[in-house]
Design an enzyme around this catalytic site. Structure first.
Site, PDB file in Angstrom:
ATOM      1  N   ALA A   1      27.816  85.008  59.003  1.00 44.89           N
ATOM      2  CA  ALA A   1      26.908  83.997  58.451  1.00 44.89           C
ATOM      3  C   ALA A   1      25.947  83.590  59.559  1.00 44.89           C
ATOM      4  CB  ALA A   1      27.703  82.803  57.945  1.00 44.89           C
ATOM      5  N   MET A   2      24.659  83.835  59.355  1.00 51.30           N
ATOM      6  CA  MET A   2      23.672  83.605  60.418  1.00 51.30           C
ATOM      7  C   MET A   2      22.673  82.530  60.001  1.00 51.30           C
ATOM      8  SD  MET A   2      23.141  87.599  61.555  1.00 51.30           S
ATOM      9  CE  MET A   2      22.342  87.255  63.125  1.00 51.30           C
TER      10      MET A   2
ATOM     11  N   GLY B   1      20.384  81.164  61.845  1.00 58.65           N
ATOM     12  CA  GLY B   1      19.114  81.197  62.561  1.00 58.65           C
ATOM     13  C   GLY B   1      19.230  80.509  63.911  1.00 58.65           C
ATOM     14  N   GLY B   2      20.400  79.970  64.198  1.00 59.66           N
ATOM     15  CA  GLY B   2      20.646  79.311  65.481  1.00 59.66           C
ATOM     16  C   GLY B   2      21.280  80.269  66.480  1.00 59.66           C
ATOM     17  N   VAL B   3      21.416  79.772  67.703  1.00 63.56           N
ATOM     18  CA  VAL B   3      21.914  80.621  68.781  1.00 63.56           C
ATOM     19  C   VAL B   3      23.405  80.930  68.600  1.00 63.56           C
ATOM     20  CG1 VAL B   3      22.298  78.620  70.295  1.00 63.56           C
ATOM     21  CG2 VAL B   3      22.027  80.894  71.300  1.00 63.56           C
ATOM     22  N   ASP B   4      24.169  79.967  68.108  1.00 62.65           N
ATOM     23  CA  ASP B   4      25.616  80.168  68.022  1.00 62.65           C
ATOM     24  C   ASP B   4      25.977  81.312  67.070  1.00 62.65           C
ATOM     25  OD1 ASP B   4      26.334  78.134  69.817  1.00 62.65           O
ATOM     26  OD2 ASP B   4      26.094  76.611  68.260  1.00 62.65           O
ATOM     27  N   SER B   5      25.427  81.264  65.862  1.00 61.18           N
ATOM     28  CA  SER B   5      25.808  82.294  64.890  1.00 61.18           C
ATOM     29  C   SER B   5      25.262  83.659  65.297  1.00 61.18           C
ATOM     30  CB  SER B   5      25.349  81.912  63.483  1.00 61.18           C
ATOM     31  OG  SER B   5      23.973  81.638  63.453  1.00 61.18           O
TER      32      SER B   5
ATOM     33  N   LEU C   1      22.290  82.053  54.608  1.00 59.17           N
ATOM     34  CA  LEU C   1      22.520  81.301  53.383  1.00 59.17           C
ATOM     35  C   LEU C   1      21.300  80.444  53.090  1.00 59.17           C
ATOM     36  CD1 LEU C   1      26.169  80.175  54.177  1.00 59.17           C
ATOM     37  CD2 LEU C   1      25.388  82.286  53.078  1.00 59.17           C
TER      38      LEU C   1
ATOM     39  N   CYS D   1      30.502  71.163  53.152  1.00 56.49           N
ATOM     40  CA  CYS D   1      29.859  72.487  53.091  1.00 56.49           C
ATOM     41  C   CYS D   1      30.841  73.571  53.543  1.00 56.49           C
ATOM     42  CB  CYS D   1      28.611  72.499  53.965  1.00 56.49           C
ATOM     43  SG  CYS D   1      27.751  74.079  54.019  1.00 56.49           S
TER      44      CYS D   1
ATOM     45  N   CYS E   1      21.266  68.778  57.329  1.00 54.95           N
ATOM     46  CA  CYS E   1      20.265  69.830  57.166  1.00 54.95           C
ATOM     47  C   CYS E   1      19.341  69.599  55.980  1.00 54.95           C
ATOM     48  CB  CYS E   1      20.927  71.207  57.071  1.00 54.95           C
ATOM     49  SG  CYS E   1      21.794  71.527  55.529  1.00 54.95           S
TER      50      CYS E   1
END
Lengths: 402, 351
Positions: B6-7, B9-13, B32, B101, B194
């Protein structure tokens, strides 16, 4: 790799690539007066003559653009602005409900920002616009209509429209008729030769075509505009193309477009028959593997000489499966197809085309488009037929709603 | 193993997906799409569901050379997270939408779909550790630990989850992203809810719930100190923005102690009156019987207090060794043994 998405873009033909690299290697601005400029100009004009010849138009009718989307924008905005300037009462725009977004988004903008009144022409369950529908919309108040636009063939379900009849209806009411022939050109005889674009009552006044759908490069297209039809330009700055379109001419792009179109049209009847046979085989065998699969759009077999469906188009619904899931699972097996329209976020929305044809949201979400083109072979169909059963079985486990 | 990353758009994922690729898994990236309104796609609102975030996720997937798709979960997200968030506030509770979520979207709808489509696991960029036996632990980076928002997940939800970042600090993750050529290496963290761009939760709720005026009442004297526009704009423990003209007689700050949605009454009082020594929660994830000595955490970035938890039927009763302040029904209480998550529940009542 099994590429079944030729309607999105088709591989460049060797002839086009050769023309692109040959012209691209030579410096020269077609507007310059020196020898290099003249050389470039000659390439552009010869390309224009080739395209005009294939379409049965005059060379001066062919206005090169940056692609199909620009051509549609130029046709609709250019005609709307020009017609309204001449007769302020002409505010209405009639387009089919199944147009490509390049048309629908353009007229939506004209409605929101330019005072246009947009009417969407209904289609039947196969996606066809009936001439009577256009007749009724025009007859309500013919003097208020600025332009009519109905695509030659649908980009999603492949339905071929009765363009000559529709153009005739528009002309009887004195309204110019534009058609987006991006999907049709190279797959069907798109020609204005029968009665001549300059005088013919049943020929469109403006036709959008695009190079990359016929095996040319992306970023080149044309709007074929009947002489005498007044269009206001979208862009200003040089007026290189009949003062309708500005910008340095794309010499290499024009040459490659002409080469690709020539190759596409050269063996058109034979190639169309080959694709239609391949497509019929695809549909028949996929439906054999997945008996519940439903063919959308016009029937496979049309009347002789007047197909109601693009030869390379197979658009199927797989009830109980999400189109997204099917696409992903096929992609993982090296089979590339499309779910139809995608919004800018890459999220698949239910196709406006299928919804306009009366399909339910769920039916629309469960659909895939397979489109064949010049590199398609029987092995491509074999690969899909082998994969589709397990893929549908797997996708149906994930269901339609997440 | 076939894994779905699950990506956001942040650095962690992005780094989590990269580590899954490096571990030799067959990785597919999925972003998502949780926002329904096209506007929020175009305004570049902060959070994790803007067009820009989708592009960043796609770009990271390109760099990792993995397939990438966008899954439209906007309808589910609206029904299961946003509507529930609004409804909870309307009832005077303080929900945590990230917990929700994870419970309903990431480790339910997404996980179920992934498993149905033939994936073996779902990888996310959460900062938490998951032992092979299914034990959830805090991240090695205490400042970024996200075990709290995962605490209410049931064992079967965690069974197919993978958190490759739990052994790394955020600084290490950012460094690794830079080394891997991921453009999101220095992308700022998102902190806001979000789906509320700009972070004005009160204003966002007022737009949805309308104006519901009511009194602000002193807990000791019963005196009405002022009026408010809607009780949902307040959370228990809130001190600022009460809009009270007169100071308390003792000159000390006043806090929201209680919100009664039926009468739209907001009760305020001293900090001491906020102290909570006992919590009653549901048994969202509490398999244990008998009295369990542990530590309790009641908000995402709060500290822990010593606690004793005991299940009574469907409920979990937690007595605290030292008080927590500003705790309201709707929040999750996660119970730890050191860095080990023992279980969790949603607070039903306090006091």
């Amino acid at each position: 790799m099994t590429y079944l998405d030729h309607a999105a873009t088709t591989p460049m033909r060797p002839e086009a690539l050769a023309a692109l690299t040959a012209s691209g290697a030579v410096a020269g601005n077609a507007s310059s007066l020196h020898a290099s400029g003249r050389r470039a100009r000659r390439v552009v004009e010869e390309s224009r003559e080739v395209l005009a010849g294939l379409l049965g138009a005059r060379p001066s009718d062919v206005v090169f653009t940056g692609g199909g989307t620009e051509s549609d924008n130029l046709a609709l905005k250019g005609l709307f602005w020009a017609r309204r300037a001449a007769e302020p009462a002409r505010r209405r725009i009639l387009v089919s409900a199944v147009e490509h977004r390049a048309v629908l988004d353009t007229v939506a903008w004209l409605s929101a920002a330019q005072g246009a009144e947009v009417e969407l022409l209904e289609v039947d369950a196969a996606g066809t616009v009936h001439p009577e529908t256009l007749e009724a919309a025009l007859a309500r108040d013919p003097d208020s209509v600025a332009v009519v636009s109905v695509m030659w063939a649908n980009s999603e379900v492949g339905t071929v429209q009765p363009v000559a009849a529709l153009a005739g209806v528009a002309h009887r009411h004195g309204v110019p008729f534009h058609t987006d022939a991006v999907q049709a050109f190279g797959q069907l005889p798109v020609t204005v030769n029968a009665s001549g674009i300059a005088t013919g009552e049943d020929a469109p006044d403006a036709i959008t075509i695009s190079a990359h759908k016929v095996g040319g490069p992306v970023g080149v297209g044309a709007l074929v505009v009947r002489r005498g039809l007044v269009l206001q330009p979208l862009t200003h700055g040089g007026g290189q193309e009949r003062d309708i379109r500005s910008g340095t001419l794309n010499t290499a792009g024009a040459a490659a477009f002409a080469a690709a179109a020539t190759a596409a049209c050269e063996h058109l009847p034979r190639e169309s028959a080959r694709l239609a046979a391949l497509r019929d085989d695809l549909v028949r065998r996929v439906q054999h593997e997945v008996p519940g699969a439903i063919l959308n759009g016009a029937p496979l077999a049309g009347p002789p000489g007047a197909p109601r469906r693009l030869p390379g188009n197979a658009h199927l619904t797989f009830p109980g499966c999400e189109g997204d899931s099917l696409l992903m699972l096929l992609d993982a097996r090296g089979i590339e197809c499309s779910t139809g329209s995608a919004c800018s976020a890459g999220v698949a929305r239910p196709s406006h085309v299928l919804l306009a044809m009366g399909a339910s949201d769920e039916h629309a979400r469960s659909s895939l488009r397979f489109s064949l083109g010049h590199t398609s072979r029987a092995a491509d169909v074999d690969a899909l037929v082998e994969a589709i059963g397990p893929v549908v079985e797997r996708a149906s486990r994930a269901g339609v709603t997440v | 193993m076939r894994v779905l990353a699950a990506m956001s758009g942040g650095v962690d994922s992005a780094v989590a997906a990269a580590r899954a690729v490096e571990a030799g898994h067959d990785v597919t990236g999925v972003h998502l799409a949780l926002s329904r309104s096209p506007e929020s796609d175009r305004t570049g609102a902060r959070g994790c569901c803007t067009l820009e975030d989708a592009r960043d996720a796609r770009r990271a997937a390109d760099v990792l050379d993995i397939p990438f798709y966008v899954w439209d979960l906007a309808e589910r997200f609206e029904a299961d997270v946003i509507d529930e968030f609004v409804g909870s506030y309307a009832q005077g509770r303080t929900p945590n939408p990230c917990v929700r979520c994870n419970e309903r979207i990431k480790f339910a709808a997404v996980l179920d779909r992934a498993l149905a489509l033939g994936f073996d696991a779902v990888v996310t960029g959460h900062h938490a550790r998951l032992d092979p036996d299914g034990t959830l632990r805090r991240s090695v980076d205490p400042a970024k630990d996200q075990s709290y928002v995962l605490g209410t997940l049931r064992p079967e939800q965690l069974a197919a989850a993978r958190f490759p970042l739990g052994d790394s600090t955020k600084a290490q993750v950012r460094r690794e992203a830079a080394e891997r050529g991921l453009a999101v290496a220095d992308k700022p963290d998102s902190h806001d809810i979000c789906f509320i761009s700009g972070g004005d939760t009160g204003g966002w709720l007022r737009d949805r719930l309308g104006s519901r005026p009511g009194p602000i009442v002193d807990a000791d004297t019963g005196q009405t100190l002022g009026e408010h526009d809607g009780a949902f704009a307040f959370t228990v423990g809130q001190r600022r923005g009460l809009g009270l003209e007169r100071p308390a007689p003792d000159g000390r700050p006043r806090y929201v102690l209680d919100i009664s949605p039926v009468t739209s009454t907001v009760t305020v009082g001293s900090a001491e009156a906020l102290d909570v020594w006992r919590l009653v929660a549901d048994r969202a994830a509490w398999p244990h019987e008998g009295v369990v000595a542990c530590e309790a955490q009641v908000r995402a970035h709060g500290g822990v207090v010593p606690a004793r938890a005991q299940a009574h039927g469907d409920e979990l009763v937690i007595t605290l060794g030292s008080p927590v302040r500003g705790t309201a029904p709707g929040q999750a209480v996660v119970l730890y043994d050191g860095d080990r998550v023992l279980g969790a529940g949603h607070i039903l009542a306090t006091g």
